[in-house]
Write a protein that holds these residues in place. Structure first.
Motif, PDB file in Angstrom:
ATOM      1  N   GLN A   1       0.751  -1.020  -0.131  1.00  0.00           N
ATOM      2  CA  GLN A   1      -0.224   0.032   0.070  1.00  0.00           C
ATOM      3  C   GLN A   1       0.903   1.237  -0.125  1.00  0.00           C
ATOM      4  OE1 GLN A   1      -0.370  -2.521   2.322  1.00  0.00           O
ATOM      5  NE2 GLN A   1      -2.543  -3.288   1.740  1.00  0.00           N
ATOM      6  N   GLN A   2       1.790   1.234   0.651  1.00  0.00           N
ATOM      7  CA  GLN A   2       2.847   2.440   0.756  1.00  0.00           C
ATOM      8  C   GLN A   2       3.576   2.487  -0.291  1.00  0.00           C
ATOM      9  OE1 GLN A   2       5.093   1.245   4.209  1.00  0.00           O
ATOM     10  NE2 GLN A   2       3.997   2.602   5.645  1.00  0.00           N
ATOM     11  N   ALA A   3       3.863   1.522  -1.098  1.00  0.00           N
ATOM     12  CA  ALA A   3       4.350   1.516  -2.397  1.00  0.00           C
ATOM     13  C   ALA A   3       3.682   2.144  -3.252  1.00  0.00           C
ATOM     14  CB  ALA A   3       5.034   0.138  -2.804  1.00  0.00           C
ATOM     15  N   ARG A   4       2.496   1.836  -3.342  1.00  0.00           N
ATOM     16  CA  ARG A   4       1.526   2.327  -4.433  1.00  0.00           C
ATOM     17  C   ARG A   4       1.180   3.869  -3.980  1.00  0.00           C
ATOM     18  NH1 ARG A   4      -2.179   1.824  -7.971  1.00  0.00           N
ATOM     19  NH2 ARG A   4      -4.322   2.631  -8.095  1.00  0.00           N
ATOM     20  N   VAL A   5       1.181   4.116  -3.082  1.00  0.00           N
ATOM     21  CA  VAL A   5       0.801   5.854  -2.544  1.00  0.00           C
ATOM     22  C   VAL A   5       2.239   6.403  -3.165  1.00  0.00           C
ATOM     23  CG1 VAL A   5       0.807   7.387  -0.841  1.00  0.00           C
ATOM     24  CG2 VAL A   5      -0.680   5.323  -0.862  1.00  0.00           C
ATOM     25  N   SER A   6       3.472   5.950  -2.592  1.00  0.00           N
ATOM     26  CA  SER A   6       4.674   6.472  -3.157  1.00  0.00           C
ATOM     27  C   SER A   6       4.733   6.477  -4.605  1.00  0.00           C
ATOM     28  CB  SER A   6       5.702   5.715  -2.657  1.00  0.00           C
ATOM     29  OG  SER A   6       7.068   6.238  -3.099  1.00  0.00           O
ATOM     30  N   ALA A   7       4.417   5.623  -5.562  1.00  0.00           N
ATOM     31  CA  ALA A   7       4.411   5.392  -6.760  1.00  0.00           C
ATOM     32  C   ALA A   7       3.472   6.478  -7.410  1.00  0.00           C
ATOM     33  CB  ALA A   7       4.190   4.301  -7.521  1.00  0.00           C
ATOM     34  N   LEU A   8       2.389   6.834  -6.940  1.00  0.00           N
ATOM     35  CA  LEU A   8       1.275   7.722  -7.361  1.00  0.00           C
ATOM     36  C   LEU A   8       1.789   9.001  -7.133  1.00  0.00           C
ATOM     37  CD1 LEU A   8      -2.049   5.927  -6.093  1.00  0.00           C
ATOM     38  CD2 LEU A   8      -1.227   6.264  -8.665  1.00  0.00           C
ATOM     39  N   LYS A   9       2.363   9.232  -6.111  1.00  0.00           N
ATOM     40  CA  LYS A   9       2.962  10.550  -5.852  1.00  0.00           C
ATOM     41  C   LYS A   9       4.080  10.997  -6.659  1.00  0.00           C
ATOM     42  CE  LYS A   9       2.090  10.873  -0.846  1.00  0.00           C
ATOM     43  NZ  LYS A   9       2.796  10.908   0.754  1.00  0.00           N
ATOM     44  N   GLN A  10       4.855  10.128  -7.180  1.00  0.00           N
ATOM     45  CA  GLN A  10       6.019  10.317  -7.990  1.00  0.00           C
ATOM     46  C   GLN A  10       5.457  10.515  -9.357  1.00  0.00           C
ATOM     47  OE1 GLN A  10       8.514   6.908  -7.791  1.00  0.00           O
ATOM     48  NE2 GLN A  10       9.348   7.747  -5.811  1.00  0.00           N
ATOM     49  N   GLN A  11       4.227   9.892  -9.528  1.00  0.00           N
ATOM     50  CA  GLN A  11       3.789  10.006 -11.160  1.00  0.00           C
ATOM     51  C   GLN A  11       2.990  11.220 -11.030  1.00  0.00           C
ATOM     52  OE1 GLN A  11       0.671   6.886 -11.690  1.00  0.00           O
ATOM     53  NE2 GLN A  11       0.316   7.700 -13.758  1.00  0.00           N
ATOM     54  N   LYS A  12       2.372  11.730  -9.985  1.00  0.00           N
ATOM     55  CA  LYS A  12       1.785  13.043  -9.897  1.00  0.00           C
ATOM     56  C   LYS A  12       2.868  14.200 -10.120  1.00  0.00           C
ATOM     57  CE  LYS A  12       0.204  16.107  -6.741  1.00  0.00           C
ATOM     58  NZ  LYS A  12       0.493  16.402  -5.057  1.00  0.00           N
ATOM     59  N   GLU A  13       4.071  14.106  -9.441  1.00  0.00           N
ATOM     60  CA  GLU A  13       5.195  15.029  -9.763  1.00  0.00           C
ATOM     61  C   GLU A  13       5.444  15.194 -10.997  1.00  0.00           C
ATOM     62  OE1 GLU A  13       7.791  14.091  -6.743  1.00  0.00           O
ATOM     63  OE2 GLU A  13       6.600  14.387  -5.158  1.00  0.00           O
ATOM     64  N   ARG A  14       5.811  13.865 -11.781  1.00  0.00           N
ATOM     65  CA  ARG A  14       6.261  13.694 -13.047  1.00  0.00           C
ATOM     66  C   ARG A  14       5.358  14.659 -14.016  1.00  0.00           C
ATOM     67  NH1 ARG A  14       8.032   8.618 -11.570  1.00  0.00           N
ATOM     68  NH2 ARG A  14       6.109   7.805 -12.505  1.00  0.00           N
ATOM     69  N   ALA A  15       3.906  14.109 -13.856  1.00  0.00           N
ATOM     70  CA  ALA A  15       2.826  14.720 -14.631  1.00  0.00           C
ATOM     71  C   ALA A  15       2.871  16.484 -14.550  1.00  0.00           C
ATOM     72  CB  ALA A  15       1.532  14.359 -14.377  1.00  0.00           C
ATOM     73  N   SER A  16       2.864  16.850 -13.131  1.00  0.00           N
ATOM     74  CA  SER A  16       3.009  18.199 -12.947  1.00  0.00           C
ATOM     75  C   SER A  16       4.164  18.873 -13.621  1.00  0.00           C
ATOM     76  CB  SER A  16       3.133  18.495 -11.379  1.00  0.00           C
ATOM     77  OG  SER A  16       3.052  19.754 -11.130  1.00  0.00           O
ATOM     78  N   ASP A  17       5.255  18.385 -13.655  1.00  0.00           N
ATOM     79  CA  ASP A  17       6.413  18.754 -14.322  1.00  0.00           C
ATOM     80  C   ASP A  17       6.227  19.012 -15.750  1.00  0.00           C
ATOM     81  OD1 ASP A  17       7.777  18.950 -11.816  1.00  0.00           O
ATOM     82  OD2 ASP A  17       8.905  17.424 -11.975  1.00  0.00           O
TER      83      ASP A  17
END
Length: 61
Positions: A15-31
């Motif tokens: 669960q933590q890994a999924r949240v972490s991956a989603l956060k990283q994906q969000k940051e990349r999309a924002s960039d």
């Protein structure tokens, strides 16, 4: 290395890994969104400069 320099690396739960991956994906999309907006802004400014240069060239002739 000295003992105090070592840190234990805690593994993430799925669960933590999924949240972490989603956060990283969000940051990349924002960039990527910011980069695209900047690119479009630059392109619009370049077109405006070209149009102004054409108008000035026509006025000088």
């Amino acid at each position: 290395m000295r003992i105090y320099e070592l840190q234990t690396i805690k593994s993430l739960t799925p669960q933590q890994a999924r949240v972490s991956a989603l956060k990283q994906q969000k940051e990349r999309a924002s960039d990527m969104l910011k980069a695209e907006k900047d690119r479009q802004k630059q392109q619009k400014a370049t077109q405006a400069i070209q149009q102004n240069n054409q108008i000035l060239a026509n006025l000088n002739n």
